[in-house]
Every structure is written in structure tokens, then in C-alpha cells.
Design an enzyme around this catalytic site. Sequence first.
Site, PDB file in Angstrom:
ATOM      1  N   CYS A   1       0.781  -1.252   0.000  1.00 56.53           N
ATOM      2  CA  CYS A   1       0.000   0.000   0.000  1.00 56.53           C
ATOM      3  C   CYS A   1       0.808   1.296   0.000  1.00 56.53           C
ATOM      4  CB  CYS A   1      -0.947   0.010   1.190  1.00 56.53           C
ATOM      5  SG  CYS A   1      -2.244  -1.212   1.007  1.00 56.53           S
TER       6      CYS A   1
ATOM      7  N   ARG B   1       4.190  -9.077  -0.557  1.00 54.56           N
ATOM      8  CA  ARG B   1       4.025  -8.233  -1.742  1.00 54.56           C
ATOM      9  C   ARG B   1       4.779  -6.923  -1.556  1.00 54.56           C
ATOM     10  NH1 ARG B   1      -2.261  -7.718  -2.203  1.00 54.56           N
ATOM     11  NH2 ARG B   1      -1.972  -7.622   0.040  1.00 54.56           N
TER      12      ARG B   1
HETATM   13  N1  LIG Z   1      -3.751  -4.917   1.961  1.00 57.58           N
HETATM   14  C1  LIG Z   1      -3.942  -3.860   2.736  1.00 57.58           C
HETATM   15  O1  LIG Z   1      -3.387  -3.749   3.835  1.00 57.58           O
HETATM   16  C2  LIG Z   1      -4.875  -2.760   2.303  1.00 57.58           C
HETATM   17  C3  LIG Z   1      -5.302  -1.807   3.243  1.00 57.58           C
HETATM   18  C4  LIG Z   1      -6.177  -0.805   2.841  1.00 57.58           C
HETATM   19  C5  LIG Z   1      -6.585  -0.750   1.515  1.00 57.58           C
HETATM   20  N2  LIG Z   1      -6.135  -1.673   0.611  1.00 57.58           N
HETATM   21  C6  LIG Z   1      -6.637  -1.612  -0.750  1.00 57.58           C
HETATM   22  O2  LIG Z   1      -7.624  -2.633  -0.899  1.00 57.58           O
HETATM   23  C7  LIG Z   1      -7.589  -3.175  -2.231  1.00 57.58           C
HETATM   24  C8  LIG Z   1      -7.396  -4.668  -2.194  1.00 57.58           C
HETATM   25  O3  LIG Z   1      -6.114  -4.943  -1.669  1.00 57.58           O
HETATM   26  P1  LIG Z   1      -5.734  -6.407  -1.195  1.00 57.58           P
HETATM   27  O4  LIG Z   1      -4.401  -6.291  -0.540  1.00 57.58           O
HETATM   28  O5  LIG Z   1      -6.862  -6.992  -0.436  1.00 57.58           O
HETATM   29  O6  LIG Z   1      -5.583  -7.143  -2.623  1.00 57.58           O
HETATM   30  P2  LIG Z   1      -5.587  -8.722  -2.926  1.00 57.58           P
HETATM   31  O7  LIG Z   1      -4.817  -8.888  -4.190  1.00 57.58           O
HETATM   32  O8  LIG Z   1      -5.170  -9.465  -1.708  1.00 57.58           O
HETATM   33  O9  LIG Z   1      -7.104  -9.063  -3.178  1.00 57.58           O
HETATM   34  C9  LIG Z   1      -7.772  -8.807  -4.347  1.00 57.58           C
HETATM   35  C10 LIG Z   1      -8.706  -9.990  -4.605  1.00 57.58           C
HETATM   36  O10 LIG Z   1      -9.560  -9.647  -5.693  1.00 57.58           O
HETATM   37  C11 LIG Z   1      -9.780 -10.813  -6.456  1.00 57.58           C
HETATM   38  N3  LIG Z   1     -10.284 -10.412  -7.770  1.00 57.58           N
HETATM   39  C12 LIG Z   1      -9.616  -9.764  -8.754  1.00 57.58           C
HETATM   40  N4  LIG Z   1     -10.431  -9.547  -9.802  1.00 57.58           N
HETATM   41  C13 LIG Z   1     -11.647 -10.050  -9.462  1.00 57.58           C
HETATM   42  C14 LIG Z   1     -12.902 -10.119 -10.126  1.00 57.58           C
HETATM   43  N5  LIG Z   1     -13.073  -9.599 -11.349  1.00 57.58           N
HETATM   44  N6  LIG Z   1     -13.932 -10.709  -9.509  1.00 57.58           N
HETATM   45  C15 LIG Z   1     -13.786 -11.228  -8.263  1.00 57.58           C
HETATM   46  N7  LIG Z   1     -12.607 -11.198  -7.585  1.00 57.58           N
HETATM   47  C16 LIG Z   1     -11.557 -10.600  -8.178  1.00 57.58           C
HETATM   48  C17 LIG Z   1      -8.419 -11.481  -6.463  1.00 57.58           C
HETATM   49  O11 LIG Z   1      -8.524 -12.847  -6.812  1.00 57.58           O
HETATM   50  C18 LIG Z   1      -7.972 -11.263  -5.014  1.00 57.58           C
HETATM   51  O12 LIG Z   1      -8.343 -12.325  -4.173  1.00 57.58           O
HETATM   52  C19 LIG Z   1      -6.485  -2.410  -2.955  1.00 57.58           C
HETATM   53  O13 LIG Z   1      -7.051  -1.319  -3.626  1.00 57.58           O
HETATM   54  C20 LIG Z   1      -5.590  -1.915  -1.825  1.00 57.58           C
HETATM   55  O14 LIG Z   1      -4.880  -0.758  -2.175  1.00 57.58           O
HETATM   56  C21 LIG Z   1      -5.312  -2.687   0.988  1.00 57.58           C
END
Ligand SMILES: NC(=O)c1ccc[n+]([C@@H]2O[C@H](COP(=O)([O-])OP(=O)(O)OC[C@H]3O[C@@H](n4cnc5c(N)ncnc54)[C@H](O)[C@@H]3O)[C@@H](O)[C@H]2O)c1
Length: 433
Positions: free
Chosen positions: A262, A330
Site C-alpha cells: 500500500c 508483496r
Molecule cells: N492490503 C492492505 O493492507 C490494504 C489496506 C487498505 C486498503 N487496501 C486496498 O484494498 C484493495 C485490495 O487490496 P488487497 O491487498 O486486499 O488485494 P488482494 O490482491 O489481496 O485481493 C484482491 C482480490 O480480488 C480478487 N479479484 C480480482 N479480480 C476479481 C474479479 N473480477 N472478480 C472477483 N474477484 C476478483 C483477487 O482474486 C484477489 O483475491 C487495494 O485497492 C488496496 O490498495 C489494501
Amino acid sequence: MSLCVIGGLGYVGLVTSAGLAELGHRVVVVDTDRDRLALIQQGRLPFHEAGLQELLDRHRASGRLTFAGSIAEGARGTQIIFIAVATPARHDGETDLSQVIAATEDLARVLSGRAIIAIKSTVPLGTHQVVKRILEGRGLTEGRDYDLVALPEFLREGNAVYDFLHPTRIVIGGANPEARRKIRELFVGQDAPVIETSFEHAVLIKYASNAFLAMRVSFANELASLCDAAGADVSEVLTGLGYDTRIGHAYLSPGIGFGGPCLEKDLLSLIRIAESTGYEPAFLRAILEKNEHQVRQTIRRAVDLLDGDLYARQIAVLGLAFKPGTSDVRNSLAVRIIDRLQRRGASIRAHDPVANEEARQVVPGIALFDDPYEAARGAHLVVFLTAWDQFRSLDLARLRTAVALPRLLDGVNVLDPQAVTRAGFTYLGMGRR
Ligand SMILES: NC(=O)c1ccc[n+]([C@@H]2O[C@H](COP(=O)([O-])OP(=O)(O)OC[C@H]3O[C@@H](n4cnc5c(N)ncnc54)[C@H](O)[C@@H]3O)[C@@H](O)[C@H]2O)c1
């Protein structure tokens, strides 16, 4: 109210889904990742997160959490749809919106009745317009067929369940007060300030929050470099600084910099947003530049400790996760540093208390060990790259007997310099003496 979380098996998506179930809602979790789906169907988590397994077990049993492999299957007829897919940075620093676009396209095919689409993903300004145009292409009109809300997530990996259930604030950005009210009602009982604002302001609040945290890390690193130059100990300075109630202690730990999924990408996004307006964000760039400097400095220190070159040296790396408490590697700076050490000819033996498995997928050519002392066996240098608590209680005398050369680089200031020196190591930290 029927809820659906698209991207529901990601870090944010799964915590959101399980957290909403814990708050009493029924949630359909939609994710297209077959491996993650297979794991979850067996009741297993796709990643390590404290307290999440318990929630998953409880709400698979209560029937509040169900799982689907496609939006067509899981989102049909749902009234509130969360989008929590990934928004990584592209090579040029722009946000890659392809997952948001694909999810919205799929959603547009099944949306029926009036729905609220809540974007949990961190997205740049302009996303509202993109989503709107996709839905318009399917004859869906904002304010009539759906409302769009930005609902940024502020959880910290490693404390994610706690943070979801005890949020510091709930930011709801959207034009329609009725849609904002329905979202607010989902979180009734949570003792947190609710900020209702526009979609664009909600987006900027999220970026500003992460840029601010990144700034604190770079500030601590700037002080560490200054202390190194001045022969002072940065931990003394930061302890004294952090007790100021206007400042606090959080995110003021010097080290290799901010990695992870992030902070860096969100800072880059904010820089791109500024540039697109014609504003030159020199201050934001300095935060990023200091972060890149930390990685270069870590490598330089390793080289110094090994008398000028790394070729054919064996380096034990302790800590691979981008921060303690998570298995997430990541954009971990440990991974970036290992790659640079390898390019200079070093071979790496590594250990992380929980991230070995995930690291295996992304760092080729390293030997991984469940035991830290085993990882250190025969090493010419031991490097600490994640500040895991368990490293604080390592038996340094035992570590000393495992290594070939007693040289130690504490990239995250997790050890006591005096204790390390007493155990017979040559020590370098980040701004420590
Ligand atoms: N990881 C963190 O600590 C955190 C904190 C705050 C905000 N965010 C934000 O939240 C968002 C998600 O981050 P994350 O770390 O959870 O990502 P991630 O990659 O762990 O999760 C994304 C999920 O979406 C799924 N996906 C992708 N395309 C899809 C579709 N068309 N239909 C259904 N599922 C689909 C993927 O398979 C995956 O499981 C990002 O925008 C990130 O910036 C993350």
C-alpha cells in the site's frame, strides 16, 4: 440487507467479509482466484492474519458467509456490493484499474433493482467517472439504478480484524445521502466517527492518510541518517520525540523503509494525481526518494560489513514479510534487498516466522528455513529485515556459534546494539550506536 464482496478472498476483502458477518450481516464472498476458493472451501485461510481464522470458522458455521467463484453467481440480486479488488501500481506509477474495470463490467451484467456499489479498493480520482461510463454502457444510470460510494479501508495488515471491528473512522464518500445512510447503518454499534463526504474527498482522505504514514517513516529514516552522521543514537531521539502528544510514537521506526502492498503505491498514485493537475509535488517525491535511499543504504552497509564485496558470500536474512504480523511479501523491501544482494553474487539463506511459504513463490534461488539458527549456519553476515518480536528474544550466543563470520546488520533496529556487540558480533544498525 443482502451484501456481496467482490474480491472477497483478498486481504481487505476477506477481512471485510468476515467482519461484516461478525457485525451480523449475511455476505456472499465472490472471488475469481480458484486456489484461494479451494482453500476457503476447506475452511483454510489464503494468508496469515491474526483472529481471522476464528471469524471464518464461526461464520461458515453460522451460514452468514457463503462463497462464489463469479460475480454472475454471487452478486445477482444483491443490494449492496463492495468492490475490494487489487489496484496495484503500474510500472509508470499510475494505478492499474484493470481489476476494478473487469469487476464493474461483470457486475453491470447482473445488476438489478437499485443497488449501492461501495468501492473499498484504494482508487484514484477519476474512478467514479470510469465506473459510471461502464454502467452507462449497460443502460444503468447513477441515482436511478445504482449509487456509487467510496468506502476506503484503513486496516493494518497484522491487526486487520481488530482494525475492522474497531475502526478509527468510517469514511463514506458519495453523492446520495440515502445511500450513505444505508452504508452507515451497516456499521451501527461501532464506536467511530463517521465522515460523510464526496466520492473524491473520500479517495483523497485515503491517499493523504497513507502519504502521511509514509512521511513519518521517511522522517524517522532522515533522522536516523542524521544521527549516523552525528554519531548519535536515533532511538534516544525518537523516544523523546514520540512522547509529545501532538506527535506520538507510531510509524516512527527507522529501518529499510516502507514496503508492502500500500504505502509506496498509494504515495506514487498521489504523486501522479498531483502531476495530472499541473502541481509539482516536490515534498511527496522527497518522501519516496528517502525510501529508495534506505534500500541503497542497506546494501551499502552489507558491503561495508563484508569488506567491500558480496561475491560468494553467504548472507542469512531474518525476516521476509513486509512487516511483522503478516505473511504478506508483496512489495516487501526484504525481497527487493535480497534480489540486489543476489545480483552482487551473494547467496541467501532466509527465515521468516510465517512468510516462508509466500516468499517461496516470489524469491527464487534462496534456501528457506523454519529455524532462524539454521538459516544463520555458516553465514558471513546476518541481516534482519522484518522487526518480528520473536527476533528480540533470539539467543545471540547461539546465533554467534552458528555463523562463519560474526557480522550483523540490523536493518530494522529490532535488536539491542550492546547485546549484539557483547555476543561478539560486529554490528551496524540504522542510526544506532
Ligand atoms: N492490503 C492492505 O493492507 C490494504 C489496506 C487498505 C486498503 N487496501 C486496498 O484494498 C484493495 C485490495 O487490496 P488487497 O491487498 O486486499 O488485494 P488482494 O490482491 O489481496 O485481493 C484482491 C482480490 O480480488 C480478487 N479479484 C480480482 N479480480 C476479481 C474479479 N473480477 N472478480 C472477483 N474477484 C476478483 C483477487 O482474486 C484477489 O483475491 C487495494 O485497492 C488496496 O490498495 C489494501
